[in-house]
Design a protein around this motif. Sequence first.
Motif, PDB file in Angstrom:
ATOM      1  N   ASP A 107       0.838  -1.174   0.000  1.00 23.17           N
ATOM      2  CA  ASP A 107       0.000   0.000   0.000  1.00 23.17           C
ATOM      3  C   ASP A 107       0.891   1.249   0.000  1.00 23.17           C
ATOM      4  O   ASP A 107       1.963   1.276   0.582  1.00 23.17           O
ATOM      5  CB  ASP A 107      -0.960  -0.003   1.194  1.00 23.17           C
ATOM      6  CG  ASP A 107      -0.252  -0.170   2.497  1.00 23.17           C
ATOM      7  OD1 ASP A 107      -0.364   0.708   3.351  1.00 23.17           O
ATOM      8  OD2 ASP A 107       0.446  -1.208   2.650  1.00 23.17           O
ATOM      9  N   GLU A 108       0.419   2.233  -0.690  1.00 21.70           N
ATOM     10  CA  GLU A 108       1.142   3.494  -0.870  1.00 21.70           C
ATOM     11  C   GLU A 108       1.586   4.100   0.456  1.00 21.70           C
ATOM     12  O   GLU A 108       2.696   4.579   0.609  1.00 21.70           O
ATOM     13  CB  GLU A 108       0.205   4.466  -1.610  1.00 21.70           C
ATOM     14  CG  GLU A 108       0.871   5.727  -2.072  1.00 21.70           C
ATOM     15  CD  GLU A 108       1.392   5.599  -3.505  1.00 21.70           C
ATOM     16  OE1 GLU A 108       1.780   6.627  -4.055  1.00 21.70           O
ATOM     17  OE2 GLU A 108       1.399   4.478  -4.045  1.00 21.70           O
ATOM     18  N   LYS A 109       0.680   4.022   1.449  1.00 18.96           N
ATOM     19  CA  LYS A 109       0.936   4.675   2.733  1.00 18.96           C
ATOM     20  C   LYS A 109       2.196   4.105   3.392  1.00 18.96           C
ATOM     21  O   LYS A 109       3.044   4.835   3.902  1.00 18.96           O
ATOM     22  CB  LYS A 109      -0.275   4.451   3.654  1.00 18.96           C
ATOM     23  CG  LYS A 109      -0.388   5.470   4.762  1.00 18.96           C
ATOM     24  CD  LYS A 109      -1.663   5.255   5.556  1.00 18.96           C
ATOM     25  CE  LYS A 109      -1.394   5.560   7.022  1.00 18.96           C
ATOM     26  NZ  LYS A 109      -2.116   4.711   7.935  1.00 18.96           N
ATOM     27  N   HIS A 110       2.296   2.774   3.352  1.00 14.01           N
ATOM     28  CA  HIS A 110       3.467   2.128   3.938  1.00 14.01           C
ATOM     29  C   HIS A 110       4.729   2.500   3.158  1.00 14.01           C
ATOM     30  O   HIS A 110       5.752   2.839   3.742  1.00 14.01           O
ATOM     31  CB  HIS A 110       3.296   0.614   3.952  1.00 14.01           C
ATOM     32  CG  HIS A 110       4.589  -0.126   3.972  1.00 14.01           C
ATOM     33  ND1 HIS A 110       5.435  -0.072   5.049  1.00 14.01           N
ATOM     34  CD2 HIS A 110       5.219  -0.868   3.025  1.00 14.01           C
ATOM     35  CE1 HIS A 110       6.524  -0.771   4.776  1.00 14.01           C
ATOM     36  NE2 HIS A 110       6.420  -1.257   3.553  1.00 14.01           N
ATOM     37  N   PHE A 156       5.353   5.039   1.505  1.00 11.59           N
ATOM     38  CA  PHE A 156       5.674   6.431   1.750  1.00 11.59           C
ATOM     39  C   PHE A 156       6.356   6.629   3.100  1.00 11.59           C
ATOM     40  O   PHE A 156       7.425   7.223   3.196  1.00 11.59           O
ATOM     41  CB  PHE A 156       4.373   7.238   1.685  1.00 11.59           C
ATOM     42  CG  PHE A 156       4.600   8.595   1.151  1.00 11.59           C
ATOM     43  CD1 PHE A 156       4.612   8.820  -0.228  1.00 11.59           C
ATOM     44  CD2 PHE A 156       4.838   9.661   2.009  1.00 11.59           C
ATOM     45  CE1 PHE A 156       4.850  10.090  -0.728  1.00 11.59           C
ATOM     46  CE2 PHE A 156       5.085  10.921   1.519  1.00 11.59           C
ATOM     47  CZ  PHE A 156       5.083  11.154   0.143  1.00 11.59           C
ATOM     48  N   SER A 157       5.738   6.083   4.168  1.00 12.12           N
ATOM     49  CA  SER A 157       6.316   6.322   5.491  1.00 12.12           C
ATOM     50  C   SER A 157       7.658   5.608   5.629  1.00 12.12           C
ATOM     51  O   SER A 157       8.572   6.099   6.299  1.00 12.12           O
ATOM     52  CB  SER A 157       5.355   5.893   6.598  1.00 12.12           C
ATOM     53  OG  SER A 157       5.252   4.496   6.635  1.00 12.12           O
ATOM     54  N   SER A 158       7.819   4.457   4.969  1.00 12.64           N
ATOM     55  CA  SER A 158       9.112   3.799   5.092  1.00 12.64           C
ATOM     56  C   SER A 158      10.174   4.558   4.308  1.00 12.64           C
ATOM     57  O   SER A 158      11.343   4.586   4.705  1.00 12.64           O
ATOM     58  CB  SER A 158       9.035   2.328   4.675  1.00 12.64           C
ATOM     59  OG  SER A 158       8.624   2.205   3.349  1.00 12.64           O
ATOM     60  N   LEU A 159       9.773   5.206   3.226  1.00 10.41           N
ATOM     61  CA  LEU A 159      10.749   6.023   2.496  1.00 10.41           C
ATOM     62  C   LEU A 159      11.162   7.235   3.330  1.00 10.41           C
ATOM     63  O   LEU A 159      12.331   7.615   3.346  1.00 10.41           O
ATOM     64  CB  LEU A 159      10.178   6.459   1.133  1.00 10.41           C
ATOM     65  CG  LEU A 159      11.142   7.263   0.248  1.00 10.41           C
ATOM     66  CD1 LEU A 159      12.437   6.508   0.005  1.00 10.41           C
ATOM     67  CD2 LEU A 159      10.498   7.629  -1.082  1.00 10.41           C
ATOM     68  N   VAL A 160      10.187   7.811   4.035  1.00 10.22           N
ATOM     69  CA  VAL A 160      10.530   8.935   4.927  1.00 10.22           C
ATOM     70  C   VAL A 160      11.574   8.485   5.949  1.00 10.22           C
ATOM     71  O   VAL A 160      12.571   9.172   6.188  1.00 10.22           O
ATOM     72  CB  VAL A 160       9.279   9.485   5.643  1.00 10.22           C
ATOM     73  CG1 VAL A 160       9.661  10.551   6.655  1.00 10.22           C
ATOM     74  CG2 VAL A 160       8.283  10.041   4.648  1.00 10.22           C
ATOM     75  N   LEU A 161      11.355   7.291   6.525  1.00  6.84           N
ATOM     76  CA  LEU A 161      12.327   6.778   7.484  1.00  6.84           C
ATOM     77  C   LEU A 161      13.687   6.579   6.804  1.00  6.84           C
ATOM     78  O   LEU A 161      14.728   6.966   7.334  1.00  6.84           O
ATOM     79  CB  LEU A 161      11.838   5.445   8.072  1.00  6.84           C
ATOM     80  CG  LEU A 161      12.827   4.734   8.994  1.00  6.84           C
ATOM     81  CD1 LEU A 161      13.104   5.554  10.243  1.00  6.84           C
ATOM     82  CD2 LEU A 161      12.328   3.346   9.381  1.00  6.84           C
ATOM     83  N   GLY A 162      13.648   6.009   5.584  1.00  4.77           N
ATOM     84  CA  GLY A 162      14.895   5.782   4.847  1.00  4.77           C
ATOM     85  C   GLY A 162      15.637   7.088   4.596  1.00  4.77           C
ATOM     86  O   GLY A 162      16.861   7.164   4.771  1.00  4.77           O
TER      87      GLY A 162
END
Lengths: 271, 220, 556
Positions: free
Chosen positions: A159-162, A164-170
């Motif tokens: 899902d897009e949401k996941h 996205f947030s994992s990329l922010v963490l990355g």
Amino acid sequence: MIYEKEKRYIIPFTDVPSSRAEMPEISVDERRGNFTEVETGFPEAVAVQEAKRCLSCRRCLGCGLCLAEDNEDSIDFNIPGEELNLEFDEVIITKGQDNAFHPIKPELGFDVYADVITDLQFERMLSPNGPTGGLVVSPLNGEIPGRIAIVQGSSNEEDEKHLFSSLVLGVNESILALDKTQDLEVALISPVCQSFKEKFSSDAEQISSLGIIEGIPESVERKGEEGPLSLTYSTGGQNKTEDFDLLVVLTKEKISPEIMELSRKLDQEIQ
Amino acid sequence: MCTGRVDPAIIAKAFKKGLDGLIIVGCFIGECHYVSGNIQAKAKIDMTRRLLKHIGLNENRLSFQHCSSGEATRFVEIVNEFDKTIHELGPIGGESDRVKGPELFRKLEAAEAVLAGEKMRWVIGKKTEFLEKGNFYGEVFTEHEFNRAIDMIIVEETEVQEILGKLKEGVQSVKALAGSLAIPSERVFRYINALKRKEMVQLETVSGRSPLYKVIPQGV
Amino acid sequence: MKDKKMLIVGGGLEGVGAALENADKGADVTIIEKFADLGAERIPRDRLIKPGEGFVKPDLEKLRNQSNVKVLPYSDIKKISRDNDKIQTRIVKHSLLVDNSKSSEATKVGIKVCPVNMYDDFDEGLSFRTAFDYYNSETGNYNIYKEDMPACQRGCPINLDIRLYAGLIADGRYAESLAKIREKLPIPGSIGRICPHPCETACNRQYLDEPISICFLKRFVADVEINEGIEPDYETPEQKYSEKIAIIGAGPSGLSCAHDLARMGYENIKIFEALPVPGGFLQVGIPEYRLPKKLLGREVALIEKMGVEIQYNTRIGKDIAFEDLKKEYDAVFIAAGCHKGLKLRCPGEDDFEGIIDCVTFLRDQALGNIKDVKGKLIVIGGGNAAIDSARVGWRMGYDEVYILYRRTKKEMPANPWEVDAAEHEGVKFQFLAAPVEILGENGKVTGIKCVKMELGEPDASGRRRPVPVEGSEYVIDAETIVGALSQGTDLSFLPADHEFKLTRRDTFEVDEETGATNLPGVFAGGDVATGPDIAIRAVAGGKLGALGIHKYLRSK
């Protein structure tokens, strides 16, 4: 239940067979037309060997050596647990501190190569309170990496949401890593780079200094016995292969079964 | 002297000095003047044999035999038998040992440190108590469970002592330690992190891409 | 908001945040965390950070100083339920074995000397830690890490002390090992043959190579006793209780309940069994070639020797009314199992002779009631009962035996080793096929019309849902068809106007800590409470019932 993570540290003991004992059986010819027991049971020697394969898993041995170090005041092995019956008006369920994650795409070599780590491990490494005191090193050999790749690790369509947030963490992890390490290159490979850049256009300057590549990781191999990791990823309809000293995979968090059960029982969402 | 007083560290030290075989002869089990001296001795020597085997020494180089003071003939037989065994095994660090010298002697040095260390002494000393009365939680151990606990300490303590031994020669990186010790480098990495946590090792400097670590001398 | 009692589950960043927020509003907050310490620092996942900042930390200092916040670290929720706008909980708080207020320089030495080495969970395994150590490096609170039980024991529904009994076998002390097992499990030889062993699924050795063969070790010690002709002695305590207890069903659950009660000192235990033989599904569901009935009989006889009476051929609701049983006995334990095979629900099912459900098929075979064995046998289903029916049919001498399953081999719920054994013996599989209609002539089955399936999207169970392929119907000839879909409870022994609370699946709703039903003095366990499940969980249900009954009778 006192919690224990799944990945336990195990020492291979060499005095017992590594594969489990096979149960002897009567042949198929002997089975037709009768109901004779198929499995005939372990012979004694096999059973004893099999029992010796038991690792006797145990944490504290209860040997009392820590107590003997002048700690009689502060240590007591036999403080009983307490049972409390409490009544509440309301409950808030949060995900807790499990840090469990969904399986990582097997081709990425997590659990095979010691220098493929999760974003959670990288997070601990970046902490001044962490195992390396904030030093960015490869858990394979303790050396400071020159090139790090941060990639999406789950094998399913996400899902897009996941994503996205994992990329922010990355991105945050690479900001910290670059800040702490000299001569470091970080490549971020994610399928949502484009929308990420649009959403954070106000931080464009900060982002532009990072190597963000729209793409999906395909596989990882070690070059030679001690060589770098060779990562193949698809980008713009093509496969590209590059070498890295450390690979960080972004994980998708998995809520622990007991929290899921709690949420189901009380019919209430996890916050 | 009672066999119960034999210090396992001395055994490792003897082999380190190049001894090809060591036999300890004491009273029969049940005939101990100090009640349980030779039971203690058996626990210690069994464990020492496990450790020596683990580091690659042929464990038959160490023998524990029983003989009463009146049995001169038996004593001669035992010694002759052992002498024959050692002749067959040949010199230490040679054909019959899994690990050859000088690697074996370096490992024996670590073994001596393990056997002299308090973890090993303490836990071995608890054997009878664990098997009969139980540990601090009241868990009574089987022999197998106890051996597993000992094996765990043997494997880990030997590796830690090897690492500390190397670091005493001078600052080293994880990579260099792993290269010279034949311990998987990802394990060396974790041992170093754990030793830092225990304030036994510290980061000295970073040279190029290699963080170098140094031993912190421990007070007595 | 004021004085509102709130429970926050989870002591991470979110939990601590929620606790502080609600405490500020005046609520009375309790925060529970299963780890020994609260509050890990985290890198934000919802916004970009600036260089120089990094980790976000929960304000633990503030939390500790807040008088209306109670912190329960190292704690588990044992029981929780919503009850008239209130939430009732039972919480177990494990004790920290180190009093951190009294720690000193010596405490630090503890971590140097501790001989236990393990992964540092808090640092995601990037380091080792000792058993005596701190968990969260930031708070630095020491604790001694002692497992409550090893992974295998926790995986076992009755928490058998596997580490100990395996250790005893390794030491060659077989009789002691068996005695240890028997303290909790009265039928080790039977369970040691047929258990799908959740303990092995949990075994830590799998992360190294392969799990230990725990189940067969249990069988080994049970066999040693038989081979050496040893008659074990059960000891019952001196303190005796005279209350009368009735148990319905002599299956694994009922037998275990009777055994545990006898061991507690109860002298008047009577099991009512509808069949002429004991063991329930172990007797008439599990085939002889997996579990020899002589062995099962011996284990039951040992329970009888403890003073448990079994009255056979007695069906409650027919031979004795349930209400009479309730009146006559001080407590009743219902362990009637799931002995009703579910229907295929396709046309023709009720019209012909030669179609039978797997429960009846296996039972009739076990009791020697099937005489006419010829032609082709088709078993429909993918569970263990389907495999058992097929392997039994193959032994009985049917010319050909087929298993029809609507998904593929990978999705079969049966134990994979049983599937392999069936294949090995020559049972034929038709995957991705579902029955459409039962065909027959002159009142007898002649075949089955099937449709081919393909796998679509995953359903609630996570398995991919099979979808029929249009126009792919075909016919297989067969003389006997066994439907092995699933089993359900048969509650016809209860009076029509009974007041039991039942679940949607027609199983008894029972208290998870005592096995008590909503009627005082009546308890239930095993499949009749859980739905069809593995034998060892039925044993667990029986043991729970025994504890519940004991608690109930002693507090009367």
